[in-house]
Design an enzyme around this catalytic site. Structure first.
Site, PDB file in Angstrom:
ATOM      1  N   GLN A 259     -65.269 -14.500   1.453  1.00 16.38           N
ATOM      2  CA  GLN A 259     -65.425 -13.295   0.645  1.00 16.38           C
ATOM      3  C   GLN A 259     -64.181 -13.003  -0.170  1.00 16.38           C
ATOM      4  O   GLN A 259     -64.259 -12.539  -1.309  1.00 16.38           O
ATOM      5  CB  GLN A 259     -65.751 -12.097   1.544  1.00 16.38           C
ATOM      6  CG  GLN A 259     -67.075 -12.201   2.246  1.00 16.38           C
ATOM      7  CD  GLN A 259     -68.217 -12.520   1.293  1.00 16.38           C
ATOM      8  OE1 GLN A 259     -68.565 -11.719   0.446  1.00 16.38           O
ATOM      9  NE2 GLN A 259     -68.804 -13.701   1.432  1.00 16.38           N
ATOM     10  N   HIS A 262     -63.963 -14.290  -3.730  1.00 15.74           N
ATOM     11  CA  HIS A 262     -64.799 -13.703  -4.782  1.00 15.74           C
ATOM     12  C   HIS A 262     -63.945 -13.028  -5.835  1.00 15.74           C
ATOM     13  O   HIS A 262     -64.043 -13.320  -7.024  1.00 15.74           O
ATOM     14  CB  HIS A 262     -65.773 -12.678  -4.185  1.00 15.74           C
ATOM     15  CG  HIS A 262     -67.105 -13.239  -3.847  1.00 15.74           C
ATOM     16  ND1 HIS A 262     -67.971 -13.736  -4.790  1.00 15.74           N
ATOM     17  CD2 HIS A 262     -67.734 -13.374  -2.650  1.00 15.74           C
ATOM     18  CE1 HIS A 262     -69.075 -14.158  -4.192  1.00 15.74           C
ATOM     19  NE2 HIS A 262     -68.959 -13.945  -2.897  1.00 15.74           N
ATOM     20  N   GLU A 327     -71.112  -4.946   4.121  1.00 13.89           N
ATOM     21  CA  GLU A 327     -72.151  -5.644   3.352  1.00 13.89           C
ATOM     22  C   GLU A 327     -72.692  -6.818   4.166  1.00 13.89           C
ATOM     23  O   GLU A 327     -73.890  -6.958   4.368  1.00 13.89           O
ATOM     24  CB  GLU A 327     -71.551  -6.131   2.039  1.00 13.89           C
ATOM     25  CG  GLU A 327     -72.509  -6.952   1.189  1.00 13.89           C
ATOM     26  CD  GLU A 327     -71.829  -7.568  -0.022  1.00 13.89           C
ATOM     27  OE1 GLU A 327     -72.559  -7.993  -0.947  1.00 13.89           O
ATOM     28  OE2 GLU A 327     -70.583  -7.634  -0.056  1.00 13.89           O
ATOM     29  N   HIS A 328     -71.799  -7.693   4.614  1.00 19.81           N
ATOM     30  CA  HIS A 328     -72.160  -8.825   5.480  1.00 19.81           C
ATOM     31  C   HIS A 328     -71.490  -8.619   6.836  1.00 19.81           C
ATOM     32  O   HIS A 328     -70.307  -8.283   6.899  1.00 19.81           O
ATOM     33  CB  HIS A 328     -71.653 -10.150   4.906  1.00 19.81           C
ATOM     34  CG  HIS A 328     -72.014 -10.394   3.467  1.00 19.81           C
ATOM     35  ND1 HIS A 328     -71.155 -10.101   2.421  1.00 19.81           N
ATOM     36  CD2 HIS A 328     -73.128 -10.905   2.906  1.00 19.81           C
ATOM     37  CE1 HIS A 328     -71.724 -10.423   1.281  1.00 19.81           C
ATOM     38  NE2 HIS A 328     -72.930 -10.909   1.542  1.00 19.81           N
ATOM     39  N   ASP A 361     -75.895 -16.488   1.427  1.00 16.68           N
ATOM     40  CA  ASP A 361     -75.689 -16.379  -0.019  1.00 16.68           C
ATOM     41  C   ASP A 361     -76.597 -17.328  -0.798  1.00 16.68           C
ATOM     42  O   ASP A 361     -76.886 -17.076  -1.970  1.00 16.68           O
ATOM     43  CB  ASP A 361     -74.231 -16.697  -0.371  1.00 16.68           C
ATOM     44  CG  ASP A 361     -73.329 -15.491  -0.220  1.00 16.68           C
ATOM     45  OD1 ASP A 361     -73.843 -14.372  -0.075  1.00 16.68           O
ATOM     46  OD2 ASP A 361     -72.095 -15.677  -0.245  1.00 16.68           O
ATOM     47  N   HIS A 420    -103.791  28.166  -8.465  1.00 17.41           N
ATOM     48  CA  HIS A 420    -103.923  27.125  -7.457  1.00 17.41           C
ATOM     49  C   HIS A 420    -105.022  27.512  -6.455  1.00 17.41           C
ATOM     50  O   HIS A 420    -105.926  26.719  -6.152  1.00 17.41           O
ATOM     51  CB  HIS A 420    -102.600  26.939  -6.694  1.00 17.41           C
ATOM     52  CG  HIS A 420    -101.579  26.107  -7.396  1.00 17.41           C
ATOM     53  ND1 HIS A 420    -100.985  26.496  -8.553  1.00 17.41           N
ATOM     54  CD2 HIS A 420    -101.060  24.882  -7.081  1.00 17.41           C
ATOM     55  CE1 HIS A 420    -100.117  25.573  -8.927  1.00 17.41           C
ATOM     56  NE2 HIS A 420    -100.146  24.579  -8.065  1.00 17.41           N
TER      57      HIS A 420
END
Length: 429
Positions: A259, A262, A327-328, A361, A420
């Site tokens: 990660q 990235h 996230e992961h 991924d 109504h």
């Protein structure tokens, strides 16, 4: 890299700082993004052309140069080698099989008095998919966004991706051909989000926009939400790892770096009750870093946003990881499935020593577009339902409205909504 122990006097402060990892300074770019959106809304293609010159360094004839020909996609597909082609097909087929299981169904329920209630689930008519193409291009993201839209049944799918210097990524084009995508535009950043949200003479307006991007893309998605739907506001990528002394330190180190490479803003966090494992992982990280082509990016990420936390127990480790809501999340323990019921918040969970985050991924099947920055507490991964909408179905018989209409009219009268109430009363015996 932050290396800390929950027994430390400074731990609370360090952990609070860690929880702020996903904060993006959208206020800093909001005026820029707002200006881009306003220009697209007002000037459409003319503004789009200016933005491409400024941000992507080429000058298009907007009406004719933006759309990538399907023949170029087919040519790119034919040019890749057989092994890579097979890998793309493997990923495509596994992702499709997984997402086909997600598709919700319409349903109807008949009551004895003749009432019919139900829910109809249908696809949106059009979807705009944003695929990054700045620092790197991600064909895997194309698969992860296109396939659930196709499974949902979206009729009109368009893709926008930046092409610096007017040079599309060939593997991305090959993935477009594999998926049968017809409408791909060479537009990126906030300009692409605005174009898909409001339409131009060349790019059609869509109903839903999905896909990851930088802070300008994320801010633009936030600003256009409400005029179109979006998947989520995604920030920098991140990984959390829960591990005990059965884990391999060398494996965990490269998983954390998967990660970190990235971008500099990515977060990599290991939490473990094993001091020996924590020490070993820290040492292995340095051994791996010197071997990585993206060492500069990964090193900055690890040093500024990475952390190893040593806890008293695994239960404490899980408690902290639930606060982080990564996230992961990898669970590298001797009995990972026993811990699964205790894990409340994560975008995707990878169980066992042979399940690195990277497998998710690309080829596992579940979507890799995931909530970041703690938003896994209330967001879900991208899926088929992001491209679908639900409509309630209601049908009353004469008997049914006679049975419960008085209660309805009473509630309406109580709220002061006379029309109504009367619309029900006129149908009662």
């Amino acid at each position: 890299m932050v290396f800390t122990n929950t027994s430390s006097k400074t731990f609370s402060k360090e952990f609070d700082e860690l929880l702020q990892r996903g904060k993006m300074d959208m206020a800093h770019v909001s005026s820029i993004v707002g200006g881009i959106i306003d220009e697209i809304k007002a000037e459409k293609n003319e503004a789009l052309g200016r933005h491409i010159i400024k941000f992507d360094n080429w000058t298009p004839q907007v009406e004719s140069d933006l759309k990538i020909e399907t023949s170029a996609m087919e040519q790119a597909y034919n040019m890749i080698d057989d092994d890579l082609k097979a890998a793309l097909h493997l990923a495509h087929d596994r992702i499709r099989r997984y997402h086909e299981k997600q598709k919700p169904k319409s349903w109807f329920d008949d009551e004895p008095n003749g009432t019919i209630l139900g829910q109809r689930v249908t696809a949106v008519e059009s979807a705009g998919l944003y695929i990054p193409g700045g620092k790197a291009a991600y064909p895997s993201s194309l698969l992860m966004n296109v396939i659930p839209a196709q499974v949902a049944g979206v009729e009109n799918i368009i893709v926008c991706t930046p092409t610096p210097d007017n040079k599309p990524n060939e593997l991305l084009l090959a993935a477009c051909h594999l998926c049968g995508v017809q409408n791909v535009y060479k537009v990126g950043g906030a300009s692409a989000i605005a174009a898909m949200a409001y339409g131009t003479e060349t790019i059609p307006k869509v109903d839903v926009i999905t896909g990851p991007g930088n802070i300008f893309v994320a801010t633009a998605k936030k600003m256009v939400f409400g005029d179109v739907n979006i998947d989520m506001i995604a920030g920098p990528s991140e990984i959390g790892i829960l591990a005990d002394d059965s884990a391999n330190a060398n494996h965990l180190a490269i998983d954390l770096l998967s990660q970190a490479e990235h971008d500099e803003m990515a977060s990599s966090i290991l939490i473990t009750p094993s001091q020996d494992l924590a020490d070993a992982v820290q040492e292995e990280i340095e051994n791996w870093l010197v071997k990585l082509p993206r060492q500069k990016i990964a090193r900055k990420s690890i040093e500024e946003r990475g952390a190893i936390i040593v806890t008293k127990t695994m239960e404490e480790a899980i408690y902290l990881m639930n606060k982080i809501a990564p996230e992961h999340l990898e669970v590298a323990t001797s009995s990972p499935f026993e811990l699964l019921p205790l894990i409340k918040h994560a975008g995707a969970i990878f169980l066992g020593h042979n399940t690195p985050e990277a497998i998710g991924d690309y080829v596992a099947g579940p979507n890799h577009t995931l909530p970041t920055g703690g938003t896994a507490k209330f967001y879900s991964p991208l899926g088929v339902e992001n491209f679908m909408k639900k409509t309630s179905i209601i049908s009353f018989s004469k008997k049914a409205i006679n049975e419960i209409g008085k209660a309805c009219a009473l509630l309406a009268d109580t709220e002061g909504l006379t029309a109504h109430a009367e619309s029900v009363k006129v149908r009662l015996d």
